[in-house]
Each structure stands twice: as structure tokens, then as C-alpha cells.
Design an enzyme around this catalytic site. Structure first.
Site, PDB file in Angstrom:
ATOM      1  N   HIS A  15      -2.787   7.197  -4.402  1.00 42.60           N
ATOM      2  CA  HIS A  15      -2.833   6.017  -3.539  1.00 42.60           C
ATOM      3  C   HIS A  15      -2.882   4.773  -4.416  1.00 42.60           C
ATOM      4  O   HIS A  15      -3.530   4.774  -5.467  1.00 42.60           O
ATOM      5  CB  HIS A  15      -4.079   6.080  -2.648  1.00 42.60           C
ATOM      6  CG  HIS A  15      -4.521   4.743  -2.119  1.00 42.60           C
ATOM      7  ND1 HIS A  15      -5.536   4.010  -2.715  1.00 42.60           N
ATOM      8  CD2 HIS A  15      -4.090   4.005  -1.069  1.00 42.60           C
ATOM      9  CE1 HIS A  15      -5.707   2.885  -2.047  1.00 42.60           C
ATOM     10  NE2 HIS A  15      -4.848   2.850  -1.049  1.00 42.60           N
ATOM     11  N   SER A  36       0.852  -1.182   0.000  1.00 42.66           N
ATOM     12  CA  SER A  36       0.000   0.000   0.000  1.00 42.66           C
ATOM     13  C   SER A  36       0.887   1.231   0.000  1.00 42.66           C
ATOM     14  O   SER A  36       1.872   1.296   0.744  1.00 42.66           O
ATOM     15  CB  SER A  36      -0.908   0.007   1.235  1.00 42.66           C
ATOM     16  OG  SER A  36      -1.756   1.130   1.232  1.00 42.66           O
TER      17      SER A  36
END
Length: 305
Positions: A108, A94
Site C-alpha cells: 500500500h 493511493s
């Protein structure tokens, strides 16, 4: 677990983290990632890599984690009660990047793999993830490039994959209390175990590998755009939406907290500086107003090829 190769997934995820960090360090040219290996008391651990004070990135984090435990957390079982009482392995990469220049979007990306096991039952496995873009100033060519690259990641797996994951992203990264999207979206998927393990793994890999081709050309176009106090103040204000979403709605944040994950790694996605203003409204006819009027609503961003 015949046909399920968790070691291959882990190897890919570690390599993806390394590749992304190397590319970003080269691009930044000033700062480098600090590496922080950690262990989770309940089982597993990870490798957090964080950069701050760079020429491009005010803060950036690229986190790998592989955790396991005896019970699936509530964030995972709320919509899938059949998983209650199973042990689990969860692994993923992530990242969140917060650039200095307000004309460079925040972004993101996450790709992940879960296995839930119970004695005497077949294991339940799935992939999830995606990537999304949060611009502070509107540029249609950036949104179109982002979505064309997202579509390229999905096209080998069928014509319906991009439209489905694009719409899923628009729904997921939506701030209900603000009645706006977090940005211009991208891709989001979860609970993927279609066709076969190999097929699902290949789709997850494709999305992870298309992140840099989607983001870096936008960075190259915007990183040297001059800006002043007004743009910086607007960037800090809009970063507040990022904080609100992550703390109120993000399933990954909830999963990390509920599984006793490492707080510093879970919250590395937060921007280093942020501000809130009471009842702010952009001036009509400005770029800030255009962001609200067009870019914070679901759109078809696929312009001419």
C-alpha cells in the site's frame, strides 16, 4: 495562500499515478489498467485506475482524487477540533496491490495534501502519507531492502525522519483486536507542515518517488517462486487482516466514506478473494509460524548496508 502551490501538488500526483501505472503494466505483461474518471456530487472527483487478472497482479488499484467541500469530515476533525467549520480541498494518490503469488507481498502507498480554509483566517495545510509492506511469507532480505529504501527517502530531510515515521507506521498499521501489525511496516506520517511548504512538499514527493524502487526488486525476486494450495490458502486467510484493518481503522477509508466519496474507488483496496478461519494457529516451526513470531511485531529491519 502565499507560498502554497496546490496546482504543483496536483500536477505531481497525476504524474506519479501515471508513472506507477506504466511501470506496473510493463512488469505485469498481461493485463492493463482500466481508467475510470469520476465526479463527486459534493465537489471534485478523481481518476481511478484498476487492473485485474494479470500475470503479476490479481488486483491492483492506483487512485487519484481531488475533492473539496464546505465542511471537514469527522475523520479529520476528531483530533483537530479547530478545523470544524472550515471548507477543504483534499488531493492524493493511493494504491494497493494484491499479487497472485503468495510469496509476493501485498503493498500500500498513499501521498496526500489537505488545505482547510475559513474566511478571515489563515489557511491550514498539511501533507500525509507513507507506504507499507504486507508479506505472507517471511524473507528478511525483502524487509531489509524495503526499510533501507524507506530510509533513503527520508535521509535528505534529517536523521530523525525515518525513525519517527517508521515507528508511526508500526503504531498506525496495528490491529488492536489481533495484537499484531499488518505487516513489516514502512513509513507513515500526517499533519506535516514543517519548515515550509516547499520543504514539506519535497518530503512527500521523495516518499512517493521511492515506492517503486522499494517494491519492484522484491517482486522480481519472488514472482516466479513455485507455490501450491497450502500457500494460496494461507494468503487468502491473511488477506482477511487487510480487510479488517481497512474497515475498522483506516483513516483514509473513513474520510472517503464521510465525504461522500466514490465507494468503488474507496474500496478498490479490498482483495478480490479472501477467507477467514476460526481460531487458526500456524504449526510450530513452519514459515507461517515465523511470520507470526517475528514479522507481525515491530522490528528494527535495517540490516547491514
Amino acid at each position: 495562500m502565499s507560498g502554497i502551490d496546490a496546482d504543483a501538488v496536483k500536477s505531481f500526483l497525476l504524474g506519479l499515478q501515471e508513472t506507477i501505472c506504466d511501470e506496473l503494466e510493463t512488469l505485469d505483461g498481461k493485463a492493463s489498467f482500466e481508467t475510470d474518471a469520476w465526479e463527486r456530487p459534493g465537489g471534485g472527483g478523481g481518476r481511478t485506475r484498476c487492473m485485474a487478472g494479470g500475470d503479476l497482479l490479481e488486483r491492483g488499484g492506483v487512485n487519484f482524487s481531488h475533492v473539496h467541500g464546505a465542511d471537514m469530515p469527522a475523520a479529520s476533525t476528531a483530533k483537530r477540533p479547530e478545523l470544524v467549520g472550515r471548507d477543504f480541498d483534499a488531493m492524493g494518490v493511493s494504491l494497493v496491490l494484491h499479487p497472485n503469488n503468495p510469496y509476493v507481498p501485498t503493498t500500500h502507498m498513499n501521498v496526500r495534501f489537505f488545505i482547510a480554509r475559513k474566511e478571515g483566517a489563515e489557511p491550514v495545510w498539511w501533507f500525509g502519507g507513507g507506504f507499507d509492506l504486507t508479506p505472507y511469507y517471511p524473507f528478511r532480505e525483502d524487509a531489509e531492502h524495503w526499510h533501507r529504501t524507506a530510509k533513503q527517502a527520508c535521509d535528505p530531510f534529517g536523521p530523525n525522519v525515518y525513525p519517527e515515521y517508521k515507528q508511526w507506521c508500526d503504531r498506525y498499521f496495528y490491529l488492536k483486536h489481533r495484537d499484531e501489525t499488518r505487516g513489516v511496516g514502512g513509513l507513515f506520517f500526517d499533519d506535516l507542515n514543517a519548515v515550509s511548504f516547499d520543504h514539506s512538499f519535497a518530503l512527500m514527493r521523495s516518499i512517493g518517488e521511492h515506492f517503486l524502487p522499494a517494491y519492484l526488486p522484491i517482486v522480481a525476486r519472488r514472482r516466479h517462486t513455485p507455490y501450491g494450495e497450502r500457500e494460496r490458502e494461507f494468503q487468502l486467510y491473511r488477506r482477511g487482516r487487510y480487510v479488517e484493518f481497512n474497515l475498522l481503522f483506516d483513516r483514509g477509508t473513513l474520510f472517503g466514506i464521510q465525504t461522500g466519496g466514490r465507494t468503488e474507488s474507496i474500496l478498490m483496496s479490498m482483495p478480490p478473494l479472501v477467507s477467514w478461519k476460526y481460531a487458526y494457529k500456524p504449526e510450530p516451526g513452519t514459515s507461517e509460524a515465523e511470520l507470526y513470531d517475528i514479522y507481525l511485531k515491530p522490528q528494527d529491519w535495517l540490516g547491514p548496508a
